[in-house]
Design a protein around this motif. Sequence first.
Motif, short mmCIF file in Angstrom:
data_model
loop_
_atom_site.label_atom_id
_atom_site.label_comp_id
_atom_site.label_asym_id
_atom_site.label_seq_id
_atom_site.Cartn_x
_atom_site.Cartn_y
_atom_site.Cartn_z
N LYS A 243 0.84 -1.21 0.00
CA LYS A 243 0.00 0.00 0.00
C LYS A 243 0.87 1.26 0.00
N LYS A 244 1.93 1.23 0.77
CA LYS A 244 2.83 2.38 0.85
C LYS A 244 3.50 2.62 -0.52
N TRP A 245 3.98 1.54 -1.14
CA TRP A 245 4.63 1.69 -2.46
C TRP A 245 3.63 2.24 -3.48
N MET A 246 2.40 1.72 -3.43
CA MET A 246 1.42 2.14 -4.44
C MET A 246 1.00 3.59 -4.22
N GLN A 247 0.96 4.01 -2.96
CA GLN A 247 0.64 5.42 -2.71
C GLN A 247 1.76 6.33 -3.21
N GLU A 248 3.00 5.88 -3.01
CA GLU A 248 4.13 6.66 -3.56
C GLU A 248 4.06 6.70 -5.08
N ALA A 249 3.74 5.54 -5.68
CA ALA A 249 3.63 5.48 -7.14
C ALA A 249 2.52 6.40 -7.62
N ARG A 250 1.41 6.41 -6.89
CA ARG A 250 0.28 7.26 -7.29
C ARG A 250 0.70 8.73 -7.36
N ILE A 251 1.44 9.18 -6.36
CA ILE A 251 1.86 10.59 -6.35
C ILE A 251 2.73 10.88 -7.57
N LYS A 252 3.63 9.96 -7.87
CA LYS A 252 4.50 10.11 -9.04
C LYS A 252 3.68 10.16 -10.33
N ILE A 253 2.72 9.24 -10.46
CA ILE A 253 1.94 9.12 -11.69
C ILE A 253 1.01 10.33 -11.86
N VAL A 254 0.28 10.66 -10.80
CA VAL A 254 -0.70 11.75 -10.90
C VAL A 254 0.00 13.08 -11.14
N SER A 255 1.15 13.28 -10.48
CA SER A 255 1.83 14.57 -10.67
C SER A 255 2.43 14.67 -12.08
N SER A 256 2.69 13.51 -12.70
CA SER A 256 3.24 13.55 -14.06
C SER A 256 2.22 14.03 -15.10
N LEU A 257 0.93 14.03 -14.72
CA LEU A 257 -0.11 14.45 -15.67
C LEU A 257 0.04 15.92 -16.06
N ASP A 258 0.71 16.69 -15.20
CA ASP A 258 0.89 18.11 -15.50
C ASP A 258 2.11 18.38 -16.36
N SER A 259 2.95 17.37 -16.56
CA SER A 259 4.16 17.59 -17.36
C SER A 259 4.03 16.82 -18.68
N SER A 260 4.97 17.03 -19.57
CA SER A 260 4.88 16.33 -20.86
C SER A 260 5.46 14.92 -20.71
N LEU A 261 4.76 13.98 -21.28
CA LEU A 261 5.17 12.58 -21.18
C LEU A 261 6.02 12.20 -22.37
N ASP A 262 6.91 11.26 -22.17
CA ASP A 262 7.68 10.67 -23.26
C ASP A 262 6.94 9.39 -23.67
N VAL A 263 6.17 9.47 -24.76
CA VAL A 263 5.30 8.36 -25.17
C VAL A 263 5.90 7.66 -26.37
N THR A 264 6.05 6.35 -26.30
CA THR A 264 6.49 5.57 -27.47
C THR A 264 5.55 4.38 -27.64
N THR A 265 5.60 3.77 -28.84
CA THR A 265 4.73 2.63 -29.11
C THR A 265 5.53 1.34 -28.96
N LYS A 266 4.78 0.24 -28.71
CA LYS A 266 5.42 -1.07 -28.58
C LYS A 266 5.02 -1.93 -29.78
N SER A 267 3.99 -2.78 -29.61
CA SER A 267 3.65 -3.72 -30.69
C SER A 267 2.90 -3.05 -31.85
N GLY A 268 2.30 -1.88 -31.61
CA GLY A 268 1.53 -1.21 -32.67
C GLY A 268 1.18 0.20 -32.20
N PRO A 269 0.51 0.98 -33.08
CA PRO A 269 0.25 2.38 -32.75
C PRO A 269 -0.62 2.59 -31.51
N ASN A 270 -1.39 1.59 -31.13
CA ASN A 270 -2.26 1.74 -29.96
C ASN A 270 -1.74 1.01 -28.72
N ASP A 271 -0.49 0.56 -28.78
CA ASP A 271 0.13 -0.11 -27.63
C ASP A 271 1.22 0.82 -27.12
#
Lengths: 263, 263
Positions: free
Chosen positions: B15-43
Amino acid sequence: MQMLESLEIIDQQVKKWMQEARIKIVSSLDSSLDVTTKSGPNDLVTNIDREVEEFYKTKILEFYPKSGIIGEESSHELDEPQRKKLLWVIDPIDGTMNFVKQKDHFASMIAIYQNGVGVRGYIYDLMQNKLYWGGPNIGVFCNNERLDPPCNQSLDKGLIGIGAPLLIGNYHNLQKAALESSGTRIYGCSGIQFIHVLNGQCAAYISYLRPWDYAAGKVLAETLGLVVKTIDGNPIDMLSSSDVLVATKNAQKDITRIVQSTY
Amino acid sequence: MQMLESLEIIDQQVKKWMQEARIKIVSSLDSSLDVTTKSGPNDLVTNIDREVEEFYKTKILEFYPKSGIIGEESSHELDEPQRKKLLWVIDPIDGTMNFVKQKDHFASMIAIYQNGVGVRGYIYDLMQNKLYWGGPNIGVFCNNERLDPPCNQSLDKGLIGIGAPLLIGNYHNLQKAALESSGTRIYGCSGIQFIHVLNGQCAAYISYLRPWDYAAGKVLAETLGLVVKTIDGNPIDMLSSSDVLVATKNAQKDITRIVQSTY
Protein backbone atom coordinates in the motif's frame (compact mmCIF):
# COMPACT_ATOMS: atom_id res chain seq x y z
CA MET A 1 -27.40 42.95 -24.14
CA GLN A 2 -30.79 42.51 -22.52
CA MET A 3 -30.76 38.87 -23.60
CA LEU A 4 -27.29 38.27 -22.19
CA GLU A 5 -28.20 39.82 -18.88
CA SER A 6 -31.27 37.63 -18.54
CA LEU A 7 -29.22 34.57 -19.47
CA GLU A 8 -26.86 35.38 -16.62
CA ILE A 9 -29.83 35.30 -14.27
CA ILE A 10 -31.00 32.05 -15.84
CA ASP A 11 -27.52 30.55 -15.32
CA GLN A 12 -27.73 31.24 -11.61
CA GLN A 13 -31.25 29.82 -11.39
CA VAL A 14 -30.49 26.68 -13.40
CA LYS A 15 -27.35 25.95 -11.39
CA LYS A 16 -29.35 26.23 -8.18
CA TRP A 17 -32.09 23.91 -9.49
CA MET A 18 -29.54 21.37 -10.69
CA GLN A 19 -27.71 21.40 -7.37
CA GLU A 20 -31.04 20.77 -5.62
CA ALA A 21 -31.77 17.97 -8.08
CA ARG A 22 -28.32 16.48 -7.46
CA ILE A 23 -28.94 16.21 -3.74
CA LYS A 24 -32.26 14.49 -4.40
CA ILE A 25 -30.76 12.07 -6.94
CA VAL A 26 -27.58 11.20 -5.05
CA SER A 27 -29.38 10.70 -1.75
CA SER A 28 -31.85 8.36 -3.49
CA LEU A 29 -28.97 5.94 -4.19
CA ASP A 30 -29.20 4.76 -0.59
CA SER A 31 -32.90 3.91 -0.82
CA SER A 32 -34.77 1.45 -2.99
CA LEU A 33 -35.83 2.78 -6.36
CA ASP A 34 -39.12 2.18 -8.14
CA VAL A 35 -37.84 1.01 -11.53
CA THR A 36 -40.09 0.34 -14.52
CA THR A 37 -39.41 -0.20 -18.21
CA LYS A 38 -40.59 1.92 -21.13
CA SER A 39 -39.99 0.84 -24.74
CA GLY A 40 -38.08 -2.35 -23.80
CA PRO A 41 -36.25 -4.16 -20.99
CA ASN A 42 -33.22 -1.86 -21.24
CA ASP A 43 -35.17 1.40 -21.40
CA LEU A 44 -35.64 2.20 -17.71
CA VAL A 45 -37.35 4.95 -15.80
CA THR A 46 -37.43 5.42 -12.03
CA ASN A 47 -39.55 7.44 -9.67
CA ILE A 48 -36.56 9.76 -9.29
CA ASP A 49 -36.39 10.51 -13.05
CA ARG A 50 -40.07 11.47 -12.92
CA GLU A 51 -39.80 13.52 -9.73
CA VAL A 52 -36.77 15.47 -10.94
CA GLU A 53 -38.39 16.16 -14.30
CA GLU A 54 -41.47 17.51 -12.48
CA PHE A 55 -39.21 19.59 -10.25
CA TYR A 56 -37.43 21.15 -13.26
CA LYS A 57 -40.71 21.79 -15.05
CA THR A 58 -42.27 23.43 -12.02
CA LYS A 59 -39.27 25.72 -11.55
CA ILE A 60 -39.09 26.64 -15.24
CA LEU A 61 -42.80 27.46 -15.47
CA GLU A 62 -42.74 29.38 -12.18
CA PHE A 63 -40.16 31.82 -13.55
CA TYR A 64 -40.73 31.51 -17.32
CA PRO A 65 -44.38 30.58 -17.73
CA LYS A 66 -44.42 31.01 -21.52
CA SER A 67 -41.66 28.44 -22.04
CA GLY A 68 -41.97 25.34 -24.15
CA ILE A 69 -40.55 22.25 -22.45
CA ILE A 70 -39.42 18.98 -23.96
CA GLY A 71 -38.65 16.40 -21.29
CA GLU A 72 -37.66 12.78 -21.54
CA GLU A 73 -40.51 11.64 -19.33
CA SER A 74 -43.26 13.99 -20.59
CA SER A 75 -45.32 14.58 -23.67
CA HIS A 76 -43.31 16.18 -26.44
CA GLU A 77 -46.17 17.87 -28.26
CA LEU A 78 -45.50 21.58 -28.58
CA ASP A 79 -47.31 24.14 -30.69
CA GLU A 80 -45.33 26.36 -33.02
CA PRO A 81 -45.11 29.47 -30.76
CA GLN A 82 -43.81 27.32 -27.89
CA ARG A 83 -41.08 25.91 -30.10
CA LYS A 84 -40.11 29.35 -31.29
CA LYS A 85 -39.72 31.38 -28.13
CA LEU A 86 -37.94 29.96 -25.12
CA LEU A 87 -37.59 26.20 -25.43
CA TRP A 88 -36.18 24.06 -22.62
CA VAL A 89 -35.01 20.53 -23.31
CA ILE A 90 -34.50 18.52 -20.13
CA ASP A 91 -33.24 15.09 -19.21
CA PRO A 92 -33.55 14.62 -15.44
CA ILE A 93 -31.28 11.54 -15.40
CA ASP A 94 -29.37 10.66 -18.54
CA GLY A 95 -28.02 7.12 -18.24
CA THR A 96 -30.79 5.70 -16.07
CA MET A 97 -29.39 2.17 -16.58
CA ASN A 98 -26.09 3.29 -15.03
CA PHE A 99 -27.98 5.11 -12.28
CA VAL A 100 -29.80 1.88 -11.39
CA LYS A 101 -27.02 -0.69 -11.98
CA GLN A 102 -23.84 1.25 -11.29
CA LYS A 103 -24.78 4.16 -9.05
CA ASP A 104 -22.29 6.10 -11.14
CA HIS A 105 -21.74 7.46 -14.66
CA PHE A 106 -25.01 9.34 -15.16
CA ALA A 107 -25.85 13.01 -15.75
CA SER A 108 -28.62 15.55 -15.49
CA MET A 109 -29.02 17.81 -18.52
CA ILE A 110 -30.80 21.00 -19.48
CA ALA A 111 -30.61 22.97 -22.72
CA ILE A 112 -32.15 26.30 -23.62
CA TYR A 113 -33.02 27.36 -27.16
CA GLN A 114 -34.21 30.87 -28.04
CA ASN A 115 -35.93 31.30 -31.39
CA GLY A 116 -34.49 27.97 -32.48
CA VAL A 117 -30.90 28.80 -31.54
CA GLY A 118 -29.13 27.00 -28.69
CA VAL A 119 -28.09 29.57 -26.09
CA ARG A 120 -27.24 27.44 -23.08
CA GLY A 121 -26.30 23.86 -22.29
CA TYR A 122 -25.81 22.29 -18.87
CA ILE A 123 -24.50 18.74 -18.35
CA TYR A 124 -24.05 17.77 -14.73
CA ASP A 125 -21.86 14.73 -13.99
CA LEU A 126 -23.60 14.10 -10.70
CA MET A 127 -21.22 11.69 -8.98
CA GLN A 128 -18.13 13.72 -9.91
CA ASN A 129 -20.04 16.89 -8.94
CA LYS A 130 -18.86 18.56 -12.15
CA LEU A 131 -21.26 20.85 -14.01
CA TYR A 132 -20.32 21.61 -17.61
CA TRP A 133 -22.22 24.67 -18.74
CA GLY A 134 -22.11 27.62 -21.09
CA GLY A 135 -23.03 28.74 -24.56
CA PRO A 136 -22.22 31.16 -27.39
CA ASN A 137 -20.62 34.44 -26.25
CA ILE A 138 -19.60 33.18 -22.83
CA GLY A 139 -17.73 29.93 -23.57
CA VAL A 140 -17.87 26.62 -21.70
CA PHE A 141 -17.01 26.03 -18.07
CA CYS A 142 -16.53 23.05 -15.79
CA ASN A 143 -17.87 24.41 -12.51
CA ASN A 144 -15.99 27.74 -12.40
CA GLU A 145 -13.11 26.80 -14.66
CA ARG A 146 -13.15 27.78 -18.33
CA LEU A 147 -12.53 24.95 -20.82
CA ASP A 148 -10.10 25.52 -23.66
CA PRO A 149 -11.32 24.27 -27.06
CA PRO A 150 -10.00 20.71 -27.36
CA CYS A 151 -7.07 19.92 -29.62
CA ASN A 152 -8.19 19.10 -33.19
CA GLN A 153 -7.32 15.39 -33.00
CA SER A 154 -7.58 13.20 -36.08
CA LEU A 155 -9.39 9.88 -35.69
CA ASP A 156 -6.21 7.80 -35.63
CA LYS A 157 -4.85 9.88 -32.76
CA GLY A 158 -8.03 9.94 -30.70
CA LEU A 159 -10.48 7.74 -28.85
CA ILE A 160 -13.99 7.27 -30.21
CA GLY A 161 -17.23 6.73 -28.32
CA ILE A 162 -19.88 4.72 -30.18
CA GLY A 163 -23.33 3.63 -29.05
CA ALA A 164 -23.15 -0.16 -28.62
CA PRO A 165 -26.04 -1.00 -31.01
CA LEU A 166 -24.47 1.06 -33.82
CA LEU A 167 -21.08 -0.58 -33.25
CA ILE A 168 -22.48 -4.12 -33.11
CA GLY A 169 -24.67 -3.52 -36.18
CA ASN A 170 -21.73 -1.93 -38.04
CA TYR A 171 -24.04 0.98 -38.86
CA HIS A 172 -22.52 3.07 -41.69
CA ASN A 173 -19.25 1.10 -41.45
CA LEU A 174 -18.59 2.32 -37.91
CA GLN A 175 -16.56 -0.77 -37.01
CA LYS A 176 -13.94 0.47 -39.48
CA ALA A 177 -13.99 3.89 -37.80
CA ALA A 178 -13.52 2.18 -34.42
CA LEU A 179 -10.58 0.15 -35.70
CA GLU A 180 -8.92 3.22 -37.24
CA SER A 181 -9.18 5.15 -33.97
CA SER A 182 -6.91 4.86 -30.93
CA GLY A 183 -9.65 2.88 -29.19
CA THR A 184 -13.37 2.59 -28.52
CA ARG A 185 -15.07 3.73 -25.33
CA ILE A 186 -18.68 3.01 -24.29
CA TYR A 187 -19.91 4.57 -21.05
CA GLY A 188 -23.65 4.11 -21.45
CA CYS A 189 -24.57 7.77 -20.91
CA SER A 190 -24.64 10.32 -23.72
CA GLY A 191 -24.00 13.19 -21.30
CA ILE A 192 -20.81 11.54 -20.04
CA GLN A 193 -19.77 10.71 -23.62
CA PHE A 194 -20.31 14.36 -24.66
CA ILE A 195 -18.21 15.50 -21.68
CA HIS A 196 -15.35 13.30 -22.88
CA VAL A 197 -15.39 15.03 -26.28
CA LEU A 198 -15.68 18.52 -24.72
CA ASN A 199 -12.64 17.72 -22.55
CA GLY A 200 -10.61 16.31 -25.43
CA GLN A 201 -10.62 12.88 -23.77
CA CYS A 202 -12.27 11.45 -26.89
CA ALA A 203 -12.04 12.79 -30.46
CA ALA A 204 -15.59 11.77 -31.35
CA TYR A 205 -18.86 10.25 -30.15
CA ILE A 206 -21.55 8.73 -32.34
CA SER A 207 -24.90 7.36 -31.26
CA TYR A 208 -28.58 7.30 -32.12
CA LEU A 209 -29.97 9.98 -29.83
CA ARG A 210 -33.20 11.66 -28.88
CA PRO A 211 -33.39 15.47 -28.50
CA TRP A 212 -32.91 15.42 -24.71
CA ASP A 213 -29.83 13.22 -25.13
CA TYR A 214 -27.96 15.74 -27.29
CA ALA A 215 -29.56 19.19 -26.87
CA ALA A 216 -27.23 20.40 -24.10
CA GLY A 217 -24.16 18.69 -25.53
CA LYS A 218 -24.74 20.25 -28.95
CA VAL A 219 -24.74 23.79 -27.52
CA LEU A 220 -21.56 23.18 -25.53
CA ALA A 221 -19.73 21.32 -28.29
CA GLU A 222 -20.49 23.94 -30.95
CA THR A 223 -19.42 26.69 -28.57
CA LEU A 224 -16.01 24.97 -28.37
CA GLY A 225 -15.68 24.71 -32.16
CA LEU A 226 -16.57 21.01 -32.35
CA VAL A 227 -18.78 19.67 -35.13
CA VAL A 228 -22.25 18.28 -34.33
CA LYS A 229 -24.01 16.74 -37.34
CA THR A 230 -25.71 13.59 -38.50
CA ILE A 231 -23.25 10.87 -39.36
CA ASP A 232 -23.50 11.67 -43.07
CA GLY A 233 -22.81 15.34 -42.48
CA ASN A 234 -26.28 16.90 -42.40
CA PRO A 235 -27.55 19.41 -39.85
CA ILE A 236 -29.55 18.03 -36.94
CA ASP A 237 -33.20 18.95 -36.62
CA MET A 238 -33.52 19.84 -32.93
CA LEU A 239 -36.86 18.12 -32.46
CA SER A 240 -36.04 14.77 -34.04
CA SER A 241 -34.32 11.60 -32.96
CA SER A 242 -31.31 11.01 -35.16
CA ASP A 243 -27.88 9.54 -35.40
CA VAL A 244 -25.61 12.25 -34.01
CA LEU A 245 -21.87 12.68 -34.45
CA VAL A 246 -19.95 15.09 -32.24
CA ALA A 247 -16.28 15.33 -33.13
CA THR A 248 -13.26 17.48 -33.70
CA LYS A 249 -13.14 18.89 -37.23
CA ASN A 250 -10.39 16.46 -38.23
CA ALA A 251 -12.06 13.39 -36.74
CA GLN A 252 -15.35 14.36 -38.40
CA LYS A 253 -13.60 14.47 -41.79
CA ASP A 254 -12.01 11.06 -41.16
CA ILE A 255 -15.31 9.52 -40.10
CA THR A 256 -17.17 11.03 -43.10
CA ARG A 257 -14.56 9.47 -45.42
CA ILE A 258 -15.10 6.05 -43.82
CA VAL A 259 -18.89 6.37 -43.83
CA GLN A 260 -18.96 7.43 -47.47
CA SER A 261 -16.74 4.52 -48.47
CA THR A 262 -19.75 2.27 -47.82
CA TYR A 263 -21.89 3.89 -50.52
CA MET B 1 -0.40 -18.44 10.54
CA GLN B 2 3.16 -17.47 9.80
CA MET B 3 2.19 -16.90 6.16
CA LEU B 4 -0.81 -14.75 7.10
CA GLU B 5 1.27 -12.60 9.43
CA SER B 6 3.82 -11.95 6.74
CA LEU B 7 1.08 -11.11 4.25
CA GLU B 8 -0.19 -8.49 6.65
CA ILE B 9 3.24 -6.90 6.61
CA ILE B 10 3.32 -7.17 2.81
CA ASP B 11 -0.09 -5.44 2.64
CA GLN B 12 1.27 -2.46 4.53
CA GLN B 13 4.38 -2.31 2.35
CA VAL B 14 2.54 -2.65 -0.95
CA LYS B 15 0.00 0.00 0.00
CA LYS B 16 2.83 2.38 0.85
CA TRP B 17 4.63 1.69 -2.46
CA MET B 18 1.42 2.14 -4.44
CA GLN B 19 0.64 5.42 -2.71
CA GLU B 20 4.13 6.66 -3.56
CA ALA B 21 3.63 5.48 -7.14
CA ARG B 22 0.28 7.26 -7.29
CA ILE B 23 1.86 10.59 -6.35
CA LYS B 24 4.50 10.11 -9.04
CA ILE B 25 1.94 9.12 -11.69
CA VAL B 26 -0.70 11.75 -10.90
CA SER B 27 1.83 14.57 -10.67
CA SER B 28 3.24 13.55 -14.06
CA LEU B 29 -0.11 14.45 -15.67
CA ASP B 30 0.89 18.11 -15.50
CA SER B 31 4.16 17.59 -17.36
CA SER B 32 4.88 16.33 -20.86
CA LEU B 33 5.17 12.58 -21.18
CA ASP B 34 7.68 10.67 -23.26
CA VAL B 35 5.30 8.36 -25.17
CA THR B 36 6.49 5.57 -27.47
CA THR B 37 4.73 2.63 -29.11
CA LYS B 38 5.42 -1.07 -28.58
CA SER B 39 3.65 -3.72 -30.69
CA GLY B 40 1.53 -1.21 -32.67
CA PRO B 41 0.25 2.38 -32.75
CA ASN B 42 -2.26 1.74 -29.96
CA ASP B 43 0.13 -0.11 -27.63
CA LEU B 44 1.73 2.76 -25.73
CA VAL B 45 4.38 3.02 -23.07
CA THR B 46 5.60 6.15 -21.31
CA ASN B 47 8.63 7.02 -19.25
CA ILE B 48 6.33 6.93 -16.22
CA ASP B 49 5.26 3.31 -16.87
CA ARG B 50 8.94 2.36 -16.96
CA GLU B 51 9.94 4.40 -13.93
CA VAL B 52 7.10 3.06 -11.79
CA GLU B 53 7.83 -0.52 -12.83
CA GLU B 54 11.47 -0.02 -11.83
CA PHE B 55 10.34 1.51 -8.55
CA TYR B 56 8.11 -1.48 -7.75
CA LYS B 57 10.82 -3.95 -8.74
CA THR B 58 13.45 -2.23 -6.62
CA LYS B 59 11.17 -2.22 -3.58
CA ILE B 60 10.13 -5.85 -4.04
CA LEU B 61 13.72 -7.07 -4.41
CA GLU B 62 14.92 -4.93 -1.51
CA PHE B 63 12.55 -6.70 0.88
CA TYR B 64 11.98 -10.04 -0.90
CA PRO B 65 15.16 -10.68 -2.89
CA LYS B 66 14.22 -14.23 -3.89
CA SER B 67 11.00 -13.11 -5.59
CA GLY B 68 10.14 -13.78 -9.20
CA ILE B 69 8.70 -10.71 -10.94
CA ILE B 70 6.61 -10.48 -14.09
CA GLY B 71 6.18 -6.90 -15.21
CA GLU B 72 4.51 -5.42 -18.26
CA GLU B 73 7.61 -3.49 -19.26
CA SER B 74 10.28 -6.10 -18.39
CA SER B 75 11.48 -9.48 -19.50
CA HIS B 76 9.10 -12.24 -18.56
CA GLU B 77 11.57 -15.08 -18.50
CA LEU B 78 11.57 -16.78 -15.13
CA ASP B 79 13.13 -20.04 -14.12
CA GLU B 80 11.04 -22.68 -12.42
CA PRO B 81 12.03 -21.91 -8.80
CA GLN B 82 11.18 -18.22 -9.29
CA ARG B 83 7.74 -19.11 -10.57
CA LYS B 84 7.13 -21.44 -7.69
CA LYS B 85 8.01 -19.42 -4.64
CA LEU B 86 6.92 -15.82 -4.31
CA LEU B 87 5.81 -14.47 -7.67
CA TRP B 88 4.86 -10.82 -8.17
CA VAL B 89 2.93 -9.75 -11.25
CA ILE B 90 2.97 -5.99 -11.76
CA ASP B 91 1.41 -3.50 -14.13
CA PRO B 92 2.66 -0.01 -13.27
CA ILE B 93 -0.03 1.73 -15.37
CA ASP B 94 -2.87 -0.36 -16.75
CA GLY B 95 -4.72 1.63 -19.41
CA THR B 96 -1.74 3.65 -20.67
CA MET B 97 -3.83 4.92 -23.61
CA ASN B 98 -6.32 6.43 -21.14
CA PHE B 99 -3.44 7.78 -19.05
CA VAL B 100 -2.06 9.59 -22.12
CA LYS B 101 -5.33 10.65 -23.84
CA GLN B 102 -7.78 11.01 -20.97
CA LYS B 103 -5.74 11.63 -17.83
CA ASP B 104 -8.32 9.41 -16.16
CA HIS B 105 -9.56 5.81 -16.09
CA PHE B 106 -6.27 3.98 -15.49
CA ALA B 107 -4.98 1.79 -12.68
CA SER B 108 -1.82 0.45 -11.08
CA MET B 109 -1.89 -3.26 -10.27
CA ILE B 110 0.11 -5.77 -8.27
CA ALA B 111 -0.62 -9.44 -7.64
CA ILE B 112 1.21 -11.92 -5.42
CA TYR B 113 1.22 -15.65 -6.00
CA GLN B 114 2.74 -18.12 -3.52
CA ASN B 115 3.53 -21.59 -4.83
CA GLY B 116 1.25 -20.91 -7.79
CA VAL B 117 -1.72 -19.76 -5.70
CA GLY B 118 -2.93 -16.17 -5.78
CA VAL B 119 -2.71 -14.73 -2.28
CA ARG B 120 -3.08 -11.01 -2.85
CA GLY B 121 -4.40 -8.64 -5.49
CA TYR B 122 -4.18 -4.86 -5.51
CA ILE B 123 -5.93 -2.67 -8.12
CA TYR B 124 -5.52 1.04 -7.55
CA ASP B 125 -7.95 3.36 -9.39
CA LEU B 126 -5.50 6.23 -9.24
CA MET B 127 -7.71 9.20 -10.13
CA GLN B 128 -10.51 8.10 -7.79
CA ASN B 129 -7.86 7.29 -5.15
CA LYS B 130 -9.56 3.95 -4.48
CA LEU B 131 -7.39 0.90 -3.78
CA TYR B 132 -9.15 -2.44 -4.15
CA TRP B 133 -7.11 -5.07 -2.35
CA GLY B 134 -7.33 -8.38 -0.54
CA GLY B 135 -7.23 -12.12 -1.06
CA PRO B 136 -8.34 -15.49 0.30
CA ASN B 137 -8.92 -15.55 4.08
CA ILE B 138 -9.17 -11.79 4.47
CA GLY B 139 -11.73 -10.77 1.82
CA VAL B 140 -11.69 -7.74 -0.47
CA PHE B 141 -11.59 -4.10 0.55
CA CYS B 142 -11.97 -0.75 -1.15
CA ASN B 143 -9.54 1.37 0.87
CA ASN B 144 -10.67 0.43 4.40
CA GLU B 145 -14.20 -0.67 3.56
CA ARG B 146 -14.97 -4.37 3.09
CA LEU B 147 -16.78 -5.29 -0.16
CA ASP B 148 -19.76 -7.63 0.01
CA PRO B 149 -19.78 -10.33 -2.66
CA PRO B 150 -21.75 -8.87 -5.57
CA CYS B 151 -25.28 -10.03 -6.29
CA ASN B 152 -25.37 -13.08 -8.60
CA GLN B 153 -26.82 -11.21 -11.61
CA SER B 154 -27.83 -13.08 -14.74
CA LEU B 155 -26.61 -11.68 -18.05
CA ASP B 156 -29.97 -10.18 -19.01
CA LYS B 157 -30.09 -8.23 -15.74
CA GLY B 158 -26.51 -7.00 -15.83
CA LEU B 159 -24.08 -4.90 -17.82
CA ILE B 160 -21.23 -6.54 -19.70
CA GLY B 161 -17.74 -5.23 -20.40
CA ILE B 162 -16.14 -6.53 -23.59
CA GLY B 163 -12.76 -5.69 -25.11
CA ALA B 164 -13.52 -3.71 -28.29
CA PRO B 165 -11.59 -6.01 -30.68
CA LEU B 166 -13.49 -9.08 -29.43
CA LEU B 167 -16.82 -7.26 -29.75
CA ILE B 168 -16.10 -5.92 -33.23
CA GLY B 169 -14.78 -9.30 -34.41
CA ASN B 170 -17.79 -11.09 -32.86
CA TYR B 171 -15.31 -13.45 -31.22
CA HIS B 172 -17.13 -16.56 -29.93
CA ASN B 173 -20.51 -14.95 -30.70
CA LEU B 174 -19.93 -12.18 -28.16
CA GLN B 175 -22.18 -9.71 -30.02
CA LYS B 176 -25.10 -11.94 -29.06
CA ALA B 177 -23.95 -11.88 -25.42
CA ALA B 178 -23.77 -8.08 -25.61
CA LEU B 179 -27.27 -7.84 -27.06
CA GLU B 180 -28.71 -10.20 -24.41
CA SER B 181 -27.19 -8.12 -21.60
CA SER B 182 -28.55 -4.88 -20.13
CA GLY B 183 -25.84 -3.01 -22.02
CA THR B 184 -22.20 -2.97 -23.08
CA ARG B 185 -19.49 -0.92 -21.39
CA ILE B 186 -15.95 -0.35 -22.66
CA TYR B 187 -13.59 1.68 -20.42
CA GLY B 188 -10.26 0.82 -22.04
CA CYS B 189 -8.58 -0.40 -18.84
CA SER B 190 -8.84 -3.96 -17.60
CA GLY B 191 -8.25 -2.90 -13.99
CA ILE B 192 -11.20 -0.50 -14.12
CA GLN B 193 -13.33 -3.16 -15.86
CA PHE B 194 -12.44 -5.71 -13.14
CA ILE B 195 -13.38 -3.15 -10.46
CA HIS B 196 -16.82 -2.78 -12.06
CA VAL B 197 -17.40 -6.54 -11.74
CA LEU B 198 -16.05 -6.65 -8.15
CA ASN B 199 -18.47 -3.84 -7.26
CA GLY B 200 -21.44 -5.45 -8.97
CA GLN B 201 -21.59 -2.53 -11.44
CA CYS B 202 -21.16 -5.02 -14.29
CA ALA B 203 -22.13 -8.71 -14.32
CA ALA B 204 -19.21 -9.73 -16.53
CA TYR B 205 -16.08 -8.62 -18.36
CA ILE B 206 -14.42 -10.43 -21.26
CA SER B 207 -11.21 -9.51 -23.02
CA TYR B 208 -8.01 -10.90 -24.41
CA LEU B 209 -5.56 -10.23 -21.59
CA ARG B 210 -1.95 -10.68 -20.64
CA PRO B 211 -0.96 -11.97 -17.18
CA TRP B 212 -0.37 -8.49 -15.71
CA ASP B 213 -3.81 -7.38 -16.97
CA TYR B 214 -5.71 -10.00 -14.98
CA ALA B 215 -3.45 -11.37 -12.20
CA ALA B 216 -4.65 -8.98 -9.48
CA GLY B 217 -8.26 -8.98 -10.67
CA LYS B 218 -8.37 -12.78 -10.65
CA VAL B 219 -7.34 -13.00 -6.99
CA LEU B 220 -9.88 -10.37 -5.93
CA ALA B 221 -12.72 -11.74 -8.07
CA GLU B 222 -12.28 -15.33 -6.91
CA THR B 223 -12.12 -14.16 -3.30
CA LEU B 224 -15.59 -12.64 -3.82
CA GLY B 225 -17.00 -15.86 -5.33
CA LEU B 226 -16.89 -14.65 -8.93
CA VAL B 227 -15.81 -16.97 -11.75
CA VAL B 228 -12.57 -16.30 -13.66
CA LYS B 229 -12.03 -18.66 -16.61
CA THR B 230 -11.33 -18.68 -20.30
CA ILE B 231 -14.38 -17.87 -22.35
CA ASP B 232 -15.04 -21.56 -23.03
CA GLY B 233 -14.85 -22.43 -19.36
CA ASN B 234 -11.29 -23.64 -18.92
CA PRO B 235 -8.92 -22.65 -16.11
CA ILE B 236 -6.48 -19.85 -16.84
CA ASP B 237 -2.78 -20.61 -16.93
CA MET B 238 -1.27 -17.76 -14.91
CA LEU B 239 1.69 -17.23 -17.21
CA SER B 240 -0.13 -17.09 -20.53
CA SER B 241 -2.03 -14.48 -22.48
CA SER B 242 -5.59 -15.65 -22.96
CA ASP B 243 -9.18 -14.63 -23.40
CA VAL B 244 -10.42 -14.11 -19.86
CA LEU B 245 -13.99 -14.02 -18.58
CA VAL B 246 -14.75 -12.70 -15.10
CA ALA B 247 -18.41 -12.93 -14.20
CA THR B 248 -21.03 -13.78 -11.64
CA LYS B 249 -21.86 -17.49 -11.62
CA ASN B 250 -25.17 -16.86 -13.39
CA ALA B 251 -23.74 -14.56 -16.06
CA GLN B 252 -20.92 -17.05 -16.69
CA LYS B 253 -23.51 -19.80 -17.35
CA ASP B 254 -25.44 -17.52 -19.71
CA ILE B 255 -22.31 -16.53 -21.61
CA THR B 256 -21.13 -20.16 -21.86
CA ARG B 257 -24.51 -21.10 -23.36
CA ILE B 258 -24.19 -18.35 -25.98
CA VAL B 259 -20.56 -19.19 -26.75
CA GLN B 260 -21.32 -22.90 -27.13
CA SER B 261 -24.24 -22.17 -29.47
CA THR B 262 -21.63 -21.19 -32.08
CA TYR B 263 -20.09 -24.67 -32.24
